[in-house]
Write an enzyme that holds these catalytic residues in place. Sequence first.
Site, short mmCIF file in Angstrom:
data_model
loop_
_atom_site.label_atom_id
_atom_site.label_comp_id
_atom_site.label_asym_id
_atom_site.label_seq_id
_atom_site.Cartn_x
_atom_site.Cartn_y
_atom_site.Cartn_z
N CYS A 1 0.85 -1.19 0.00
CA CYS A 1 0.00 0.00 0.00
C CYS A 1 0.88 1.24 0.00
CB CYS A 1 -0.92 0.01 1.23
SG CYS A 1 -1.84 1.55 1.44
N CYS B 1 -0.54 6.59 6.83
CA CYS B 1 -1.87 6.45 7.39
C CYS B 1 -1.78 5.79 8.76
CB CYS B 1 -2.71 5.61 6.43
SG CYS B 1 -4.14 4.84 7.12
N CYS C 1 -8.29 1.70 -0.03
CA CYS C 1 -7.66 1.04 1.12
C CYS C 1 -7.78 -0.48 0.98
CB CYS C 1 -8.33 1.51 2.40
SG CYS C 1 -7.80 0.60 3.88
N GLN D 1 -19.07 -6.63 14.72
CA GLN D 1 -17.68 -6.94 14.43
C GLN D 1 -17.36 -6.64 12.96
OE1 GLN D 1 -15.28 -7.63 16.41
NE2 GLN D 1 -16.09 -8.65 18.24
N TYR E 1 -22.87 -6.12 27.41
CA TYR E 1 -22.35 -5.37 26.25
C TYR E 1 -22.76 -6.10 24.97
CZ TYR E 1 -19.11 -3.97 30.05
OH TYR E 1 -18.56 -3.57 31.23
N GLU F 1 -27.34 -3.85 26.88
CA GLU F 1 -26.60 -2.94 26.00
C GLU F 1 -27.10 -1.52 26.25
OE1 GLU F 1 -24.53 -0.87 23.42
OE2 GLU F 1 -24.11 -3.00 23.70
N CYS G 1 -11.07 -6.93 23.20
CA CYS G 1 -10.35 -6.33 22.07
C CYS G 1 -9.09 -5.62 22.54
CB CYS G 1 -11.26 -5.35 21.32
SG CYS G 1 -11.89 -3.99 22.32
#
Length: 453
Positions: A73, A79, A159, A283, A312, A333, A408
């Site tokens: 890229c 970036c 991208c 996701q 969550y 949530e 995450c």
Amino acid sequence: MIINKNDKIELNIESVTSEGSGLGRYNGIAVFVRGTVPGDRIIAHIIKVSKNYAVGIIDEIVEPSLQRIAPDCPVSQKCGGCSFRHMTYEEELKYKLGRVQDAIGRIGHIDFPVERIIGADSTDFYRNKAQYPVCVENGELTAGFYAYKSHRIIPCRDCRLQPPEFEKGIAAFEKWVKKNNVTSFDEKTGKGLLRHIYFRKAFGTGEIMACAVINGNDIPDREYLVDKLQQAFDNLKSVVININKKNTNVILGDQTKTVWGSDKICDILLDKKFVISPQSFYQVNHDQCEKLYGIVSKYADLSGKETVVDLYCGAGTIGLTLADKCKELVGIEIEPSAIENARENAELNGIKNASFICADAFDGAKEIERRGLKPDMVIVDPPRKGCQKELFDIIENMGAGRIIYVSCDSATLARDMAVLNEKNYKPQHITAVDMFPRTPHVETVVLLKKVCM
């Protein structure tokens, strides 16, 4: 020897940081250099010096690492998106697995092995969501991504993380901007209309949503924009505007209006249908998400008799993929539109044993405790900051025997595992999943079990 700004020093890159920068040491001082690989020997040009560390950029690669490859890229070094396009995928997976293991041991003080990392079959074009900051000057639209740790836009329409058709969507917006003299939002003055261009794609169905995030109440010439977007996307299902008048870094505002079509799109995940609205958490990697949820299902090992609480829960995706295997599912949530999606998703899939509470995780768990519900298993999938410490007190008080933690961020995962360890919730299995190839992020699934001491 003291390092000074603008010095050029020879450096051996030893490891990689959590943000993807290479780390070397010069006379005991840590030096961080983006775009490097462990094993590189470089000449680094020092651009910043602090008390305990320095930051450099590559001036020359004296001897490349065996794990170095040519970036595919042209803007990856500018970036802020990809960090590993100059590194073999095998080395990236090795780093991510080590990062999770290191955090659990160093931050969580827990000696337990991460069993494996599940890599992606494809490292390109996997993101089902793209949010492009924009700038309009002299009627010309620039769309791309922010440079590393800045709000300077690096132009990029093709991208390698995004579906290729998103580039056609940018071109459609460009024609609309030029025809209608649309202005872009200026963070300094708070004026200007267009803030971001936002696309979502449901990989299971191909449906696409296009969204203009605006600093205003409406957009000019709706029909023209819709027409150009229809020409760009064969499977366009939704055109919406999201209103964000706040001077904030948060991309989406609270109000969304439908311009054309539906206010949501529909995806298929593990043979179940899921509707997605602009604000819903979902996701970003469809194929890896199916692998991750497969691990959750394996760890859950449900018999059909269990009560499961999904904290969550977002649009309900994790819990609803397990609903056929448990007696009762309760999702919690804080985002109202996501809860609406979760309830619709349950109905869409004919699931009768699921209910949802619109509240933050702590208040929702308190409500479940007040109702006297005794979950056999609790699933937590928190944002990057992890869980509120007091939440685990409630989970323990409810008598949950098992917790599946989907994370995450390995650092906050390790911190929270340390808290759970004190409550005798001990890890049984840990698997890392590479949800975000070519970026520094990694997902982790942990099964913890309450152990009587």
